[in-house]
Design a protein around this motif. Structure first.
Motif, short mmCIF file in Angstrom:
data_model
loop_
_atom_site.label_atom_id
_atom_site.label_comp_id
_atom_site.label_asym_id
_atom_site.label_seq_id
_atom_site.Cartn_x
_atom_site.Cartn_y
_atom_site.Cartn_z
N PRO A 185 0.75 -1.27 -0.14
CA PRO A 185 0.06 -0.01 0.02
C PRO A 185 0.77 1.19 -0.12
O PRO A 185 1.95 1.37 0.84
N MET A 186 0.48 2.23 -1.03
CA MET A 186 1.12 3.57 -1.17
C MET A 186 0.08 4.65 -0.95
O MET A 186 -0.78 4.42 -1.65
N LYS A 187 0.80 5.74 -0.70
CA LYS A 187 -0.14 7.12 -0.67
C LYS A 187 -0.42 7.38 -2.03
O LYS A 187 -1.78 7.57 -2.28
N GLU A 188 0.39 7.10 -3.04
CA GLU A 188 0.26 7.63 -4.63
C GLU A 188 0.84 6.26 -5.46
O GLU A 188 1.76 5.62 -4.91
N VAL A 189 0.08 6.10 -6.40
CA VAL A 189 0.84 5.10 -7.38
C VAL A 189 2.19 5.51 -7.57
O VAL A 189 2.75 6.55 -7.82
N ARG A 190 3.00 4.47 -7.63
CA ARG A 190 4.43 4.28 -8.03
C ARG A 190 4.69 3.98 -9.51
O ARG A 190 4.52 2.64 -9.69
N ASN A 191 5.46 4.50 -10.14
CA ASN A 191 6.09 3.96 -11.58
C ASN A 191 7.73 4.27 -11.36
O ASN A 191 8.06 5.45 -11.45
N GLN B 69 -9.39 0.65 9.03
CA GLN B 69 -8.46 -0.09 9.68
C GLN B 69 -7.87 1.06 10.98
O GLN B 69 -7.84 2.16 10.76
N PRO B 70 -7.46 0.48 11.95
CA PRO B 70 -6.76 1.53 12.99
C PRO B 70 -5.59 2.34 12.77
O PRO B 70 -5.17 2.88 13.51
N PHE B 71 -4.95 1.93 11.63
CA PHE B 71 -3.72 2.28 11.50
C PHE B 71 -3.45 2.78 10.00
O PHE B 71 -4.27 2.31 9.05
N HIS B 72 -2.49 3.53 9.57
CA HIS B 72 -1.97 3.77 8.58
C HIS B 72 -0.72 3.01 8.15
O HIS B 72 0.14 3.11 9.08
N PRO B 73 -0.45 2.47 6.95
CA PRO B 73 0.59 1.77 6.68
C PRO B 73 1.61 2.62 5.73
O PRO B 73 2.93 2.33 5.60
N PHE B 74 1.21 3.80 5.68
CA PHE B 74 2.25 4.78 4.91
C PHE B 74 2.30 6.23 5.58
O PHE B 74 1.45 6.67 6.61
#
Ligand code: MN
Length: 236
Positions: free
Chosen positions: A188-194, A231-236
């Motif tokens: 999981p990322m905040k923005e798409v990554r290329n 979910q109770p947390f953010h992965p990023f």
């Protein structure tokens, strides 16, 4: 040609919104498109509010030819649980299994059989595109051995875990020089990554961020925001 959708993780309302934006849905009905196909990049279930509904929609779209899907680590664990294997029902699997208890055995078997048909990788567009849940480096594309399977499901890990107990990941995309475009989810990322034509399109919809579709070959993004953080947390 393709609308590649990242990890949905049981977020049915966001999936409906995205399918509407992509032109597959009107009201309560999903229509196939003659010019495009959805590709689900794995992890349909767990974490979000209604994995049963997401599995039902994805299964219907695959059956009527409007979508294809690869298997993710969460789907694979659910598949094993539904096949009678002992698995640890963590990271949202317990809730998914509870949702599946509300339907009859026939429907559970249908979901199990559907998950059993999902490949670890799809090579599309005359070999120009490789889609798998965690992405495959050039040396593992087109392979079906154990190493390719574990990389497709979990990515490359160092064997160590971070302070939250998550596996430490190796960033193989930094060195990617393959000819195929790679599209994957899983991280999981905040923005798409290329990075070097390796696209990560998991934008953490169950974590209150957004659900992403990458349109191929245009490489345009179609996104919908999460309705809430499930979910109770953010992965990023
Ligand atoms: Mn995932």
């Amino acid at each position: 040609m393709f609308d590649l959708i990242g990890d949905v993780h049981g977020c049915i309302d966001e999936l409906w919104d995205l399918l509407e934006k992509l032109g597959y849905r009107k009201g309560l009905t999903i229509y196939p498109r003659t010019d495009r196909k959805v590709i689900f990049c794995g992890d349909l279930n767990d974490r979000g509010p209604d994995s049963l509904a997401v599995l039902t929609v994805a299964m219907g779209m695959v059956c009527d030819g409007s979508a294809l899907a690869v298997i993710g680590n969460h789907d694979d664990k659910l598949r094993r649980a539904l096949s009678g294997n002992q698995v640890k029902a963590t990271h949202g699997l317990a809730e998914t299994l509870a949702q599946l208890e509300t339907v009859d055995q026939g429907k559970r078997n249908e979901i199990r059989d559907f998950l059993n048909t999902l490949p670890i990788e799809l090579i599309l567009d005359d070999g120009k595109l490789s889609v798998s849940h965690a992405g495959l480096p050039e040396s593992l594309q087109g392979k079906t051995n154990g190493h390719a399977k574990s990389h497709a499901l979990f990515g490359a890990t160092t064997g160590k875990t971070d302070d939250r107990g998550y596996p430490e990941r190796l960033d193989w995309a930094k060195d990617y020089k393959g000819s195929r475009v790679v599209v994957h989810g899983h991280t999981p990322m905040k923005e798409v990554r290329n990075l070097n034509n390796v696209w990560c399109i998991d934008t953490g919809v169950p974590f209150g961020n957004k659900l992403t579709a990458l349109q191929y070959p245009e490489m345009t993004l179609v996104q919908v925001p999460s309705i809430k953080n499930y979910q109770p947390f953010h992965p990023f």
